[in-house]
Design a protein around this motif. Structure first.
Motif, PDB file in Angstrom:
ATOM      1  N   UNK A 158       0.887  -1.389  -0.084  1.00 39.70           N
ATOM      2  CA  UNK A 158       0.078  -0.273  -0.048  1.00 39.70           C
ATOM      3  C   UNK A 158       0.897   1.278  -0.079  1.00 39.70           C
ATOM      4  N   UNK A 159       0.333   1.940  -0.859  1.00 37.83           N
ATOM      5  CA  UNK A 159       1.156   3.330  -0.959  1.00 37.83           C
ATOM      6  C   UNK A 159       0.550   4.426  -0.121  1.00 37.83           C
ATOM      7  N   UNK A 160       1.219   5.197   0.903  1.00 36.65           N
ATOM      8  CA  UNK A 160       1.115   6.234   1.724  1.00 36.65           C
ATOM      9  C   UNK A 160       1.562   7.311   1.211  1.00 36.65           C
ATOM     10  N   UNK A 161       0.832   8.640   1.035  1.00 35.14           N
ATOM     11  CA  UNK A 161       1.509   9.879   0.610  1.00 35.14           C
ATOM     12  C   UNK A 161       1.004  10.928   1.293  1.00 35.14           C
ATOM     13  N   UNK A 162       1.386  12.123   1.135  1.00 34.10           N
ATOM     14  CA  UNK A 162       0.858  13.452   1.534  1.00 34.10           C
ATOM     15  C   UNK A 162      -0.232  14.019   0.404  1.00 34.10           C
ATOM     16  N   UNK A 163      -0.562  13.096  -0.571  1.00 35.20           N
ATOM     17  CA  UNK A 163      -1.523  13.594  -1.394  1.00 35.20           C
ATOM     18  C   UNK A 163      -1.024  14.317  -2.746  1.00 35.20           C
ATOM     19  N   UNK A 164      -1.927  14.861  -3.487  1.00 33.00           N
ATOM     20  CA  UNK A 164      -1.701  15.724  -4.516  1.00 33.00           C
ATOM     21  C   UNK A 164      -0.886  16.844  -4.153  1.00 33.00           C
ATOM     22  N   UNK A 165      -0.096  17.263  -5.254  1.00 32.12           N
ATOM     23  CA  UNK A 165       0.876  18.392  -4.982  1.00 32.12           C
ATOM     24  C   UNK A 165       0.240  19.655  -4.693  1.00 32.12           C
ATOM     25  N   UNK A 166      -0.964  19.936  -5.387  1.00 29.90           N
ATOM     26  CA  UNK A 166      -1.677  20.933  -5.108  1.00 29.90           C
ATOM     27  C   UNK A 166      -2.945  20.798  -4.476  1.00 29.90           C
TER      28      UNK A 166
ATOM     29  N   UNK B   4      -6.014  19.664   1.293  1.00 30.15           N
ATOM     30  CA  UNK B   4      -5.783  19.051   2.756  1.00 30.15           C
ATOM     31  C   UNK B   4      -4.550  19.071   3.122  1.00 30.15           C
ATOM     32  N   UNK B   5      -4.314  19.352   4.357  1.00 25.27           N
ATOM     33  CA  UNK B   5      -2.913  19.342   4.895  1.00 25.27           C
ATOM     34  C   UNK B   5      -2.890  18.419   6.264  1.00 25.27           C
ATOM     35  N   UNK B   6      -1.728  18.052   6.390  1.00 26.87           N
ATOM     36  CA  UNK B   6      -1.464  17.043   7.622  1.00 26.87           C
ATOM     37  C   UNK B   6      -2.416  16.007   7.614  1.00 26.87           C
ATOM     38  N   UNK B   7      -2.465  15.316   6.591  1.00 29.18           N
ATOM     39  CA  UNK B   7      -3.245  14.240   6.246  1.00 29.18           C
ATOM     40  C   UNK B   7      -2.474  13.037   5.505  1.00 29.18           C
ATOM     41  N   UNK B   8      -2.999  11.767   5.902  1.00 24.98           N
ATOM     42  CA  UNK B   8      -2.407  10.640   5.156  1.00 24.98           C
ATOM     43  C   UNK B   8      -3.120   9.972   4.255  1.00 24.98           C
ATOM     44  N   UNK B   9      -2.682  10.024   2.918  1.00 26.27           N
ATOM     45  CA  UNK B   9      -3.352   9.637   1.945  1.00 26.27           C
ATOM     46  C   UNK B   9      -3.241   8.158   1.521  1.00 26.27           C
ATOM     47  N   UNK B  10      -4.070   7.335   1.439  1.00 25.59           N
ATOM     48  CA  UNK B  10      -3.639   5.917   1.490  1.00 25.59           C
ATOM     49  C   UNK B  10      -4.222   5.564   0.090  1.00 25.59           C
ATOM     50  N   UNK B  11      -3.405   4.957  -0.722  1.00 27.12           N
ATOM     51  CA  UNK B  11      -3.561   4.519  -2.184  1.00 27.12           C
ATOM     52  C   UNK B  11      -4.434   3.474  -2.445  1.00 27.12           C
ATOM     53  N   UNK B  12      -4.179   2.760  -3.559  1.00 28.29           N
ATOM     54  CA  UNK B  12      -5.047   1.831  -3.911  1.00 28.29           C
ATOM     55  C   UNK B  12      -4.630   0.474  -3.422  1.00 28.29           C
ATOM     56  N   UNK B  13      -5.410  -0.435  -3.010  1.00 26.96           N
ATOM     57  CA  UNK B  13      -5.375  -1.471  -2.486  1.00 26.96           C
ATOM     58  C   UNK B  13      -5.966  -2.740  -3.229  1.00 26.96           C
ATOM     59  N   UNK B  14      -5.668  -3.813  -2.802  1.00 26.89           N
ATOM     60  CA  UNK B  14      -6.260  -4.966  -3.472  1.00 26.89           C
ATOM     61  C   UNK B  14      -7.167  -5.486  -2.470  1.00 26.89           C
ATOM     62  N   UNK B  15      -7.951  -6.492  -3.157  1.00 26.92           N
ATOM     63  CA  UNK B  15      -9.242  -7.152  -2.506  1.00 26.92           C
ATOM     64  C   UNK B  15      -8.951  -7.970  -1.149  1.00 26.92           C
ATOM     65  N   UNK B  16      -7.719  -8.235  -0.987  1.00 26.27           N
ATOM     66  CA  UNK B  16      -7.325  -9.175   0.105  1.00 26.27           C
ATOM     67  C   UNK B  16      -6.803  -8.341   1.055  1.00 26.27           C
ATOM     68  N   UNK B  17      -6.950  -7.176   1.203  1.00 23.92           N
ATOM     69  CA  UNK B  17      -6.352  -6.052   2.191  1.00 23.92           C
ATOM     70  C   UNK B  17      -7.606  -6.323   3.748  1.00 23.92           C
TER      71      UNK B  17
END
Length: 694
Positions: A498-506, A509-522
């Motif tokens: 799973x990819x965790x990021x600060x989200x889009x460059x522009x 939302x600030x101070x957030x954890x953006x959780x990316x795409x996941x598979x069905x077995x998560x």
């Protein structure tokens, strides 16, 4: 702060002045070409990486077009009479070839740079023809009968407004005709409604002037042997605009508007013809290229692009979660497709209740991500992302506009479908698990806050909120940023796909954890529990008691510092020796001991993967990240693993013998570890309490 744009402008100006001052005697050709090369690749050198932009494949026919531009400059200095004869021949030849190639009999041609300019000139021609006093009285004659221009709702955005602006007409002269609402006809103008609108305008004293039908690249198929009746109807129109440069991969070749009109004086007044011979040289690059390719070469390029579209369309029909949109199932050279939640929800396991409110916006975000991924994974396919009023965000495959310059082949279409079949299951599972992620996050309120960002193409967005109510707003904001920054860092260090990021460059939302795409077995519950546990661990680790000086705290002079601390949870006084030596509060469970860690994780099973799914179920789709993300470099093993050790090392063995034993007896070690874990889990609950109280 100084505006970077102004700094760059100043730098360019200084460089230009230096070149001018140093070049009193002129520059040689090699130096000038080297300068041009540096200007073209300046951005790549600054970023220290190759350009990701699609580079045009300039074949031999492209070189002919480029040669035409050079020859046009040379021919323009010929003696006037010779220039007139040559340009007349070039213009008449090119017009004749285009009219025969695209089945437009008895037509004239106007060559122009802006592909909208031809329509503007044709509309001005119609005004001259319909208002006889227009040449002498100008716009005053339009007040007697207001002209009306009709355009299709599926037409090019902004085209009607541009037309009115160039002609000086009010926007009230523009009438947009809706398309049919019947499925499969969403691109076709509602003819019955058009007739009704024309009758109403005539009765109101208005003058119907022009009907614009947007056929886009479909006009290229007029050159093929078999053409549908819908496209053949175009050769009966009063004018049509072609872009052969795009269709044939010819750089810097003008667009062409073919039109019919019998009065040369009105054509001259409208600007469709010119008395200046140099203006006719616009046709020279196309004149050379058409001769080089020949009729068969032109037809082959167009038929190849049309075949690629049909190949993709047939393959997309086999993907149940993909919705396609074409103007003609049998011959459309453009294929629009998108991921469809409605078509995938029925076959996917997951809760989607409560999701319909922002479904359109979320689907647009997912399809935007899909298009960006396909552009990166299969750049030679030429796909791009388009925003349509009715369809929303779609991925467009239009090989007539891209195949000639990118060299797109059938294998590229196969690769595109293959990557699409890998991305769609991940998108479908992520879409279905978004609501579960929301509900699990709400379960950890108030420490975790779910951020409802419909534009994020991923599982969701969450923020950890510090629970210390004694902080002022400024201090709380600093603590919020500090905790979430550290939390993101720890999540990125975890051994997960799973990819965790600060989200889009522009993003907003600030101070957030953006959780990316996941598979069905998560396991969404385990994922959210881990986020909450890590956040709590970070927050509590920042509350260490300061006993003595700050210097002694970080670098104690003594080997052991005596003191006591009051344990609120246990209601007892404890020694601070452990606190000073480990820099952590005693009694607080480590991440290894948190309930979120799975003591039953099988060998090869990834973090947050449900125990029912084996490692064999994973494919390369499970490592797909966000389009904005770049691969993490230098990621290390997490400082505190959420996996408990399989088996503790035996103290009586030295490190060498222990490593040998592990290498030789791995199966026995794993079996023993599993047995120990099972026995620990079956211990009576009272015994656990008794042991913890010792």
């Amino acid at each position: 702060m100084v505006d970077t744009t102004l700094v760059q402008v100043g730098k360019n100006l200084s460089d230009a002045m230096r070149i001018l001052e140093d070049g009193h005697s002129g520059q040689d050709v090699a130096t000038i070409l080297h300068l041009v090369h540096n200007l073209i690749h300046e951005e790549e050198e600054e970023e220290d990486k190759p350009s990701q932009h699609r580079m045009q494949n300039v074949g031999e026919q492209g070189h002919m077009a480029l040669l035409g531009h050079s020859l046009a400059a040379y021919i323009s200095v010929l003696e006037r009479e010779r220039l007139r004869k040559l340009t007349t021949r070039i213009l008449s030849d090119t017009t004749l070839w285009l009219c025969r190639l695209f089945r437009y009999e008895n037509g004239s041609a106007y060559f122009h740079e802006d592909d909208r300019e031809g329509l503007v000139k044709v509309c001005r021609l119609v005004i001259h023809a319909r208002y006889e006093e227009y040449a002498s009285d100008g716009y005053a004659v339009l007040s007697s009968k207001q002209p009306v221009i009709y355009q299709s709702a599926s037409g090019r955005p902004g085209l009607g407004q541009h037309l009115c602006s160039q002609l000086g007409l009010p926007l009230s002269s523009l009438c947009t005709v809706p398309c049919n609402t019947i499925f499969g006809s969403q691109h076709q103008m509602d003819v019955a409604l058009l007739d009704k609108l024309i009758k109403e305008d005539v009765e109101a004293g208005k003058l119907p002037l022009l009907l614009i039908r947007q056929r886009r690249v479909n006009l290229a198929t007029l050159a093929l042997g078999q053409v549908t009746s819908t496209i053949m109807a175009a050769n009966r129109s009063d004018s049509m605009t072609l872009t052969p440069g795009q269709w044939l991969g010819l750089p810097a070749v003008t667009a062409v508007t073919l039109y019919r009109h019998e009065d040369p004086a009105l054509s001259l007044a409208a600007g469709l013809t010119s008395s200046q011979p140099v203006a006719k040289l616009r046709a020279l690059p196309l004149w050379l290229s058409l001769q080089y390719l020949g009729h068969n070469g032109i037809v082959q390029k167009i038929s190849h692009a049309a075949a690629l579209s049909q190949q993709l369309l047939q393959k997309l029909k086999t993907l149940v979660s993909i919705k396609t949109s074409v103007e003609d199932e049998l011959s459309s050279p453009v294929v629009l497709f998108k991921f469809s939640q409605e078509m995938s929800a029925a076959s996917s396991g997951g809760s989607v209740e409560g999701f319909c409110a922002g479904e359109r916006e979320v689907l647009d975000a997912f399809n935007r991500w899909l298009g960006e991924q396909l552009v990166q994974l299969v750049p030679t396919s030429g796909v791009d992302v388009v925003e349509l009023e009715d369809e929303g965000t779609c991925v467009r495959f239009s090989p007539l506009l891209t195949a000639a310059v990118l060299g797109t082949q059938q294998q590229d279409v196969d690769d595109l479908v293959e990557k699409l079949s890998e991305l769609v299951p991940v998108m479908s599972s992520t879409m279905c698990l978004r609501q579960d992620f929301r509900e699990e996050t709400h379960r950890h309120t108030p420490s975790l806050v779910y951020v409802d960002d419909l534009t994020w193409p991923g599982l969701g967005v969450v923020r950890y909120e510090p629970q210390d109510e004694g902080m002022d707003e400024s201090r709380r904001k600093q603590e919020l940023e500090k905790i979430n920054t550290e939390l993101l860092k720890k999540l990125q260090e975890l051994d997960t796909d799973i990819i965790f990021s600060t989200g889009p460059e522009f993003g907003t939302e600030e101070c957030c954890i953006f959780v990316g795409m996941v598979t069905e077995d998560v396991d969404v519950s385990e994922l959210v529990d881990t986020i909450a546990a890590l956040g709590r661990d970070i927050e509590e680790s920042g509350r260490l008691p300061l006993v003595g000086s700050v210097l002694n705290w970080f670098s104690p002079v003594q080997s052991s510092i005596k003191g006591r601390t009051f344990n609120l949870a246990a209601g007892s006084l404890d020694s601070t020796e452990v606190t000073y030596s480990t820099k952590a509060q005693p009694g607080r469970p480590s991440l290894q001991d948190t309930p979120t860690s799975s003591s039953k994780r099988l060998p090869g099973q990834r973090l947050f993967q449900r125990s029912g799914a084996g490692s064999d179920s994973f494919s390369e789709t499970s490592s797909i990240g966000q389009a904005e993300e770049t691969p993490r470099e230098g990621s290390t093993t997490p400082s505190c693993s959420i996996h408990p050790p399989i088996s503790p090392p035996k103290p009586e063995e030295d490190s060498h013998s222990a490593s040998d034993a592990v290498a030789e007896e791995i199966p026995e070690l794993l079996t023993q570890a599993e047995a120990e874990e099972t026995s620990e889990e079956r211990q009576p609950e009272g015994q656990e309490v008794e042991e913890s109280g010792r």
